[in-house]
Design a protein around this motif. Structure first.
Motif, mmCIF file in Angstrom:
data_model
loop_
_atom_site.group_PDB
_atom_site.id
_atom_site.type_symbol
_atom_site.label_atom_id
_atom_site.label_comp_id
_atom_site.label_asym_id
_atom_site.label_seq_id
_atom_site.Cartn_x
_atom_site.Cartn_y
_atom_site.Cartn_z
ATOM 1 N N TYR A 131 0.826 -1.201 0.000
ATOM 2 C CA TYR A 131 0.000 0.000 0.000
ATOM 3 C C TYR A 131 0.868 1.262 0.000
ATOM 4 O O TYR A 131 0.596 2.214 -0.733
ATOM 5 N N ALA A 132 1.929 1.261 0.818
ATOM 6 C CA ALA A 132 2.812 2.428 0.900
ATOM 7 C C ALA A 132 3.541 2.666 -0.419
ATOM 8 O O ALA A 132 3.709 3.814 -0.852
ATOM 9 N N LEU A 133 3.978 1.591 -1.081
ATOM 10 C CA LEU A 133 4.683 1.751 -2.353
ATOM 11 C C LEU A 133 3.716 2.105 -3.489
ATOM 12 O O LEU A 133 4.045 2.924 -4.359
ATOM 13 N N LYS A 134 2.551 1.528 -3.493
ATOM 14 C CA LYS A 134 1.560 1.759 -4.549
ATOM 15 C C LYS A 134 1.048 3.198 -4.541
ATOM 16 O O LYS A 134 0.806 3.776 -5.594
ATOM 17 N N HIS A 135 0.914 3.785 -3.356
ATOM 18 C CA HIS A 135 0.339 5.129 -3.242
ATOM 19 C C HIS A 135 1.394 6.213 -3.010
ATOM 20 O O HIS A 135 1.060 7.297 -2.566
ATOM 21 N N ASP A 136 2.630 5.922 -3.330
ATOM 22 C CA ASP A 136 3.733 6.891 -3.241
ATOM 23 C C ASP A 136 3.701 7.688 -1.936
ATOM 24 O O ASP A 136 3.720 8.925 -1.938
ATOM 25 N N MET A 137 3.662 6.985 -0.835
ATOM 26 C CA MET A 137 3.656 7.640 0.473
ATOM 27 C C MET A 137 5.056 8.147 0.807
ATOM 28 O O MET A 137 6.028 7.831 0.124
ATOM 29 N N ASP A 138 5.128 8.920 1.865
ATOM 30 C CA ASP A 138 6.408 9.428 2.350
ATOM 31 C C ASP A 138 7.383 8.250 2.496
ATOM 32 O O ASP A 138 6.984 7.182 2.954
ATOM 33 N N PRO A 139 8.657 8.400 2.132
ATOM 34 C CA PRO A 139 9.603 7.274 2.155
ATOM 35 C C PRO A 139 9.759 6.604 3.529
ATOM 36 O O PRO A 139 10.145 5.440 3.601
ATOM 37 N N ILE A 140 9.438 7.298 4.583
ATOM 38 C CA ILE A 140 9.577 6.700 5.911
ATOM 39 C C ILE A 140 8.562 5.569 6.125
ATOM 40 O O ILE A 140 8.834 4.594 6.815
ATOM 41 N N VAL A 141 7.378 5.682 5.505
ATOM 42 C CA VAL A 141 6.321 4.672 5.688
ATOM 43 C C VAL A 141 6.735 3.318 5.104
ATOM 44 O O VAL A 141 6.673 2.306 5.799
ATOM 45 N N PRO A 142 7.198 3.250 3.825
ATOM 46 C CA PRO A 142 7.648 1.939 3.332
ATOM 47 C C PRO A 142 8.885 1.426 4.081
ATOM 48 O O PRO A 142 9.037 0.220 4.257
ATOM 49 N N ALA A 143 9.732 2.341 4.541
ATOM 50 C CA ALA A 143 10.913 1.905 5.303
ATOM 51 C C ALA A 143 10.493 1.241 6.606
ATOM 52 O O ALA A 143 11.008 0.173 6.973
ATOM 53 N N LEU A 144 9.551 1.850 7.320
ATOM 54 C CA LEU A 144 9.067 1.259 8.569
ATOM 55 C C LEU A 144 8.326 -0.053 8.311
ATOM 56 O O LEU A 144 8.493 -1.024 9.056
ATOM 57 N N ALA A 145 7.523 -0.090 7.258
ATOM 58 C CA ALA A 145 6.825 -1.328 6.915
ATOM 59 C C ALA A 145 7.829 -2.420 6.539
ATOM 60 O O ALA A 145 7.650 -3.590 6.890
ATOM 61 N N GLY A 146 8.889 -2.052 5.847
ATOM 62 C CA GLY A 146 9.937 -3.012 5.483
ATOM 63 C C GLY A 146 10.673 -3.554 6.696
ATOM 64 O O GLY A 146 10.968 -4.754 6.769
ATOM 65 N N ILE A 147 10.955 -2.687 7.669
ATOM 66 C CA ILE A 147 11.616 -3.132 8.899
ATOM 67 C C ILE A 147 10.710 -4.104 9.659
ATOM 68 O O ILE A 147 11.150 -5.152 10.122
ATOM 69 N N TYR A 148 9.426 -3.741 9.766
ATOM 70 C CA TYR A 148 8.461 -4.614 10.433
ATOM 71 C C TYR A 148 8.402 -5.973 9.731
ATOM 72 O O TYR A 148 8.443 -7.031 10.373
ATOM 73 N N LEU A 149 8.321 -5.939 8.409
ATOM 74 C CA LEU A 149 8.258 -7.166 7.628
ATOM 75 C C LEU A 149 9.518 -8.014 7.813
ATOM 76 O O LEU A 149 9.441 -9.238 7.954
ATOM 77 N N ALA A 150 10.674 -7.372 7.853
ATOM 78 C CA ALA A 150 11.932 -8.095 8.063
ATOM 79 C C ALA A 150 11.960 -8.768 9.429
ATOM 80 O O ALA A 150 12.402 -9.918 9.560
ATOM 81 N N LEU A 151 11.476 -8.082 10.464
ATOM 82 C CA LEU A 151 11.454 -8.677 11.805
ATOM 83 C C LEU A 151 10.539 -9.900 11.862
ATOM 84 O O LEU A 151 10.890 -10.920 12.468
ATOM 85 N N VAL A 152 9.382 -9.810 11.223
ATOM 86 C CA VAL A 152 8.463 -10.948 11.205
ATOM 87 C C VAL A 152 9.071 -12.112 10.436
ATOM 88 O O VAL A 152 8.994 -13.273 10.864
ATOM 89 N N LEU A 153 9.717 -11.827 9.305
ATOM 90 C CA LEU A 153 10.356 -12.885 8.524
ATOM 91 C C LEU A 153 11.490 -13.566 9.290
ATOM 92 O O LEU A 153 11.625 -14.788 9.236
ATOM 93 N N VAL A 154 12.290 -12.786 10.002
ATOM 94 C CA VAL A 154 13.371 -13.373 10.804
ATOM 95 C C VAL A 154 12.792 -14.312 11.852
ATOM 96 O O VAL A 154 13.290 -15.416 12.071
ATOM 97 N N ARG A 155 11.713 -13.881 12.512
ATOM 98 C CA ARG A 155 11.071 -14.734 13.524
ATOM 99 C C ARG A 155 10.539 -16.023 12.892
ATOM 100 O O ARG A 155 10.669 -17.093 13.472
ATOM 101 N N LEU A 156 9.949 -15.934 11.731
ATOM 102 C CA LEU A 156 9.438 -17.132 11.057
ATOM 103 C C LEU A 156 10.568 -18.059 10.617
ATOM 104 O O LEU A 156 10.454 -19.280 10.733
ATOM 105 N N ILE A 157 11.646 -17.491 10.115
ATOM 106 C CA ILE A 157 12.755 -18.316 9.629
ATOM 107 C C ILE A 157 13.479 -19.001 10.784
ATOM 108 O O ILE A 157 13.761 -20.194 10.740
ATOM 109 N N LEU A 158 13.776 -18.254 11.838
ATOM 110 C CA LEU A 158 14.481 -18.840 12.981
ATOM 111 C C LEU A 158 13.576 -19.764 13.792
ATOM 112 O O LEU A 158 14.046 -20.721 14.387
ATOM 113 N N ASN A 159 12.286 -19.474 13.848
ATOM 114 C CA ASN A 159 11.275 -20.282 14.508
ATOM 115 C C ASN A 159 11.666 -20.691 15.932
ATOM 116 O O ASN A 159 11.808 -21.875 16.231
#
Length: 146
Positions: A31-59
């Protein structure tokens, strides 16, 4: 010949809520990338996504398993195991908060508190350890100072 089934109580990161968090993170990033939001929004969403992925991978896992001939317990990313003949006693009871405690004493005098037993029924734990031939003691909650 007595057949004893495996008894296991384990919680891990790979469950429905974590996958829901992954989906929400992906949707927020899209949503943040599609609607050209302020660059901080996709960066924060990316960090959140990375943390969730790390938790899933390390399990990381928390819990224990009573197998055919050994006790195995999981704490985070580590796994520990002891054969039943190295266990001296198991003490099972409830703490003042009502959560189940399970303390294992080994033949060499070390004690360890099994992870992941907080919501287990003490009677069922006693039964399962008894089926595996481990001597059991009950724990009484400590009186609280007033």
């Amino acid at each position: 010949m007595v057949l004893v089934e495996t008894f296991e109580s384990r919680g891990q990161a790979r469950r429905g809520r974590t996958y829901l968090a992954l989906g929400l993170g992906m949707a927020a990033l899209y949503y943040a990338l599609k609607h050209d939001m302020d660059p901080i929004v996709p960066a924060l969403a990316g960090i959140y996504l990375a943390l969730v992925l790390v938790r899933l991978i390390l399990n990381p896992t928390r819990g224990f398993r009573l197998g055919e001939n050994r006790l195995t317990w999981y704490a985070g990313l580590r796994r520990y195991s002891l054969p039943y003949d190295e266990l001296d006693t198991v003490s099972i009871g409830r703490n003042p908060n009502g959560k189940t405690l399970c303390v294992v004493t080994t033949r060499d005098g070390q004690t360890l508190s099994l992870p992941g037993v907080e919501r287990s029924d003490p009677g069922k734990l006693m039964r399962e350890f008894g089926l595996h031939g481990v001597p059991i003691m009950g724990l009484s909650p400590r009186p609280m100072a007033i």
